[in-house]
Design an enzyme around this catalytic site. Structure first.
Site, PDB file in Angstrom:
ATOM      1  N   GLU A   1      -7.129   8.414   6.258  1.00 36.70           N
ATOM      2  CA  GLU A   1      -7.656   9.184   7.731  1.00 36.70           C
ATOM      3  C   GLU A   1      -7.888  10.396   7.637  1.00 36.70           C
ATOM      4  O   GLU A   1      -7.405  11.373   8.027  1.00 36.70           O
ATOM      5  CB  GLU A   1      -6.150   9.026   8.567  1.00 36.70           C
TER       6      GLU A   1
ATOM      7  N   TYR B   1      -3.641   2.272  16.091  1.00 34.95           N
ATOM      8  CA  TYR B   1      -2.341   2.140  16.866  1.00 34.95           C
ATOM      9  C   TYR B   1      -2.737   2.116  18.237  1.00 34.95           C
ATOM     10  O   TYR B   1      -1.948   1.339  18.929  1.00 34.95           O
ATOM     11  CB  TYR B   1      -1.824   3.387  16.585  1.00 34.95           C
TER      12      TYR B   1
ATOM     13  N   HIS C   1      -2.761  10.831   0.939  1.00 31.98           N
ATOM     14  CA  HIS C   1      -2.294  10.711   2.214  1.00 31.98           C
ATOM     15  C   HIS C   1      -1.661  11.893   2.746  1.00 31.98           C
ATOM     16  O   HIS C   1      -0.307  12.014   2.732  1.00 31.98           O
ATOM     17  CB  HIS C   1      -1.382   9.445   1.957  1.00 31.98           C
TER      18      HIS C   1
ATOM     19  N   ARG D   1       0.770  -1.175  -0.035  1.00 32.43           N
ATOM     20  CA  ARG D   1      -0.167  -0.081  -0.052  1.00 32.43           C
ATOM     21  C   ARG D   1       0.847   1.268  -0.208  1.00 32.43           C
ATOM     22  O   ARG D   1       1.801   1.376   1.106  1.00 32.43           O
ATOM     23  CB  ARG D   1      -0.959   0.044   1.231  1.00 32.43           C
TER      24      ARG D   1
ATOM     25  N   GLU E   1      -3.193  -0.140   8.384  1.00 35.61           N
ATOM     26  CA  GLU E   1      -1.857   0.210   9.013  1.00 35.61           C
ATOM     27  C   GLU E   1      -2.116  -0.090  10.457  1.00 35.61           C
ATOM     28  O   GLU E   1      -3.067   0.021  11.149  1.00 35.61           O
ATOM     29  CB  GLU E   1      -1.775   1.757   9.179  1.00 35.61           C
TER      30      GLU E   1
ATOM     31  N   ASN F   1      -7.102   1.808  10.127  1.00 38.35           N
ATOM     32  CA  ASN F   1      -5.681   1.940  10.650  1.00 38.35           C
ATOM     33  C   ASN F   1      -6.095   2.020  12.305  1.00 38.35           C
ATOM     34  O   ASN F   1      -6.706   2.538  12.723  1.00 38.35           O
ATOM     35  CB  ASN F   1      -5.071   3.384  10.253  1.00 38.35           C
TER      36      ASN F   1
HETATM   37  C1  PNW Z   1      -1.053   7.341  10.802  1.00 40.80           C
HETATM   38  N1  PNW Z   1      -3.312  10.418  16.169  1.00 40.80           N
HETATM   39  O1  PNW Z   1      -1.022   8.869  11.351  1.00 40.80           O
HETATM   40  C2  PNW Z   1      -0.712   7.681   9.343  1.00 40.80           C
HETATM   41  O2  PNW Z   1      -1.557   7.090   8.381  1.00 40.80           O
HETATM   42  C3  PNW Z   1       0.925   7.729   8.928  1.00 40.80           C
HETATM   43  O3  PNW Z   1       1.082   8.274   8.098  1.00 40.80           O
HETATM   44  C4  PNW Z   1       1.613   7.783  10.342  1.00 40.80           C
HETATM   45  O4  PNW Z   1       3.035   7.780  10.305  1.00 40.80           O
HETATM   46  C5  PNW Z   1       1.038   6.730  11.166  1.00 40.80           C
HETATM   47  O5  PNW Z   1      -0.235   6.675  11.386  1.00 40.80           O
HETATM   48  C6  PNW Z   1       2.061   6.772  12.741  1.00 40.80           C
HETATM   49  O6  PNW Z   1       1.516   7.797  13.164  1.00 40.80           O
HETATM   50  C7  PNW Z   1      -1.475   9.139  12.431  1.00 40.80           C
HETATM   51  O7  PNW Z   1      -2.854  11.275  16.722  1.00 40.80           O
HETATM   52  C8  PNW Z   1      -1.081  10.134  13.253  1.00 40.80           C
HETATM   53  O8  PNW Z   1      -4.178   9.586  16.667  1.00 40.80           O
HETATM   54  C9  PNW Z   1      -1.727  10.664  14.397  1.00 40.80           C
HETATM   55  C10 PNW Z   1      -2.795   9.889  14.904  1.00 40.80           C
HETATM   56  C11 PNW Z   1      -3.061   8.751  14.471  1.00 40.80           C
HETATM   57  C12 PNW Z   1      -2.443   8.371  13.294  1.00 40.80           C
END
Ligand code: PNW
Length: 488
Positions: free
Chosen positions: A166, A304, A121, A78, A388, A302
């Site tokens: 996002e 995290y 993006h 991707r 992601e 995505n």
């Molecule tokens: C994503 N938050 O960004 C992006 O899709 C990527 O480009 C980035 O490198 C990756 O996650 C890691 O950060 C985010 O603050 C940035 O919640 C910030 C947030 C979530 C996703």
């Protein structure tokens, strides 16, 4: 005892990147400035004062990077297309910019890797920002033109298309929080951006479908959203449950409801209107929600981290007029991304954290996938793909104190392993999850944090541009080969 978790046959394994974070070649072959090129020039905007003129030099090292992916057994790659490379002023096509992606797709085909193309993006052409960026409704139509131009050149060779990556980030972090380009801190601009981004998605889907149909092609088309899982600090407290509802609304439902149900969540619109005077409905015109709610073929997820949240403490329950405006040392405003709910507090759960400060709780991903399937994608009969997931950890030196080949990165391997186990549980619980793409293939430009955070499964030496697979990459290669994860 160790357990082997087998994934469904045909499960897609891969890795993800984004143009602005890896390509470099900021001015080559006619590329125009994007809002991230512009933000990098603003003193203080990027933590380490860096820029993206070179980044990982992927523009020149693409064949080497594709070869590396092939060695790792990556099945799906991707990547994103830079709008400003393809349309330097956001409007007129620069064929040389498209050439790069055409070469990339050819290389991927030779290596047996399926391309997954993201159209946006975050790197809006700076010229369009000068006309208001996502606050200007015209940007949505220009995005559809851009999508069409990319399809004209690359369609037929790309099986999967993502319109936006996002939109929460490109609206809330960009126009409300002042953190991401263009670095504005205005809640009214941010809600306009939310709607115009979603409208851009809807218009692009329409154009892509039309072009595909005319060519007798049927690519998968979808979008990628980033999600949180919001837990009330005290489930018996009404204030904490309300805080969790608000964060779930702002981060998740504000995007999934229009896309899957063709309507904005009324409670979220009300929170933003009454709390910050930001009335999203004012930007909605007849027909918009039909476009935004048109069927898609896949939802990119995505993920995290989740978080635990609490309502305001008694004393501050009626927030000051402009609650969280902070000014950085250069005088630029930063504000909460939580429009109208700025006072919601994030409460640490005492969990381990990555270098981003993000808590690690893999079960949040299981809960998220099961919920998305139940409430949104299951009824629509479409699959979820984790587009992601990954973690930033600094390089760990080896026993002799050197950071070199296949540096040990147990924390990253454990993060990915445990999140894959959570994906596996979600599938067992009935969620239709069709793939997993790790963020990221390479260490890269982590937006406002510059090169200070390393998300790659492959190490990048920014002096020499040398790539070295980390231990997590070699571990991931074995997972892909086995179509299974082994847990302790
Ligand atoms: C994503 N938050 O960004 C992006 O899709 C990527 O480009 C980035 O490198 C990756 O996650 C890691 O950060 C985010 O603050 C940035 O919640 C910030 C947030 C979530 C996703």
């Amino acid at each position: 005892m160790s357990h082997r978790l087998d994934f469904p046959r045909g499960f897609r394994w891969g890795a993800a990147t984004a143009a602005a974070q890896i390509e470099g070649a900021g001015r080559e072959d006619g590329k125009g400035d994007s809002i991230w090129d512009a933000l990098c020039r603003r003193p203080g905007a990027i933590a380490d004062g860096s820029d993206i003129e070179v980044a990982c030099d992927h523009y020149h090292r693409m064949p080497e990077d594709v070869a590396l992916m092939r060695e790792l057994g990556i099945g799906t790659y991707r990547f994103s297309v830079s709008w400003a490379r393809v349309m330097p002023d956001g409007r007129a096509v620069n064929p040389a910019g498209l050439d790069f992606y055409s070469r990339l797709i050819d290389r991927l085909a030779e290596a047996g890797i399926r391309p997954w193309l993201t159209l946006y993006h975050w790197d809006l052409p700076e010229r369009l920002q000068q006309a208001g960026g996502w606050v200007n409704r015209d940007t949505a139509s220009l995005f559809a033109d851009y999508a069409g131009a990319v399809y004209d050149r690359l369609g037929g060779r790309v099986p999967t298309w993502t319109t936006l990556n996002e939109p929460w980030c490109s609206s809330m972090l960009s126009y409300a929080a002042g953190e991401h380009a263009p670095g504005h801190a205005d809640p009214v601009e941010a809600v306009a951006a939310v709607h115009h981004l979603l409208l851009a998605h809807g218009k692009a889907v329409e154009v892509l479908r039309e072009k595909a149909a005319r060519a007798g092609e049927s690519p998968e088309i979808g979008l990628t959203l980033n999600f949180t899982v919001a837990h009330p600090a005290d489930p018996s407290s009404e204030a904490d449950r309300d805080a969790a509802r608000r964060i779930d609304g702002l981060r998740n439902r504000l995007f999934t409801d229009p896309v899957f149900r063709g309507e904005y969540p009324e409670d979220v619109l009300q929170d933003m209107r009454s709390g910050a005077g930001a009335d999203l409905a004012r930007f909605v015109r007849p027909g918009d929600l039909e476009l935004i709610g048109a069927p898609i073929d896949v939802l990119g997820v995505n993920f995290y981290n989740g978080e635990m949240v609490a309502g305001a403490a008694e004393a501050s329950s009626s927030p000051a007029p402009d609650p969280l405006v902070r000014h950085d040392r250069f005088g630029f405003p930063h504000r909460s991304a939580n429009i109208g709910s700025e006072w919601v507090r994030s409460v640490p759960r005492g969990l381990p954290r990555t270098d981003m400060g993000w808590e690690v709780e893999p079960d949040d991903l299981r809960q998220l996938l099961v919920r998305l399937h139940r409430d949104y994608t299951g009824p629509a009969g479409i699959p979820l793909v984790v587009t992601e997931n990954g973690a930033a950890y600094a390089d760990q030196p080896d026993a002799a104190g050197f950071v070199d080949d296949a540096a040990p990165d147990d924390s990253r391997t454990a993060y990915i392993r445990d999140h894959l186990a959570a994906v596996h549980r979600a599938i067992q619980e009935g969620a239709d999850v069709d793939g997993y793409l790790v963020w990221s293939l390479l260490d890269n430009f982590e937006w406002a944090l510059g090169y200070t955070k390393r998300f790659g499964i492959v190490h990048v030496d920014y002096e020499t541009q040398e790539r070295t697979p980390k231990a997590s990459a070699l571990w991931y290669r074995d997972v892909i080969a086995a179509n299974a994860v082994t847990t302790e």
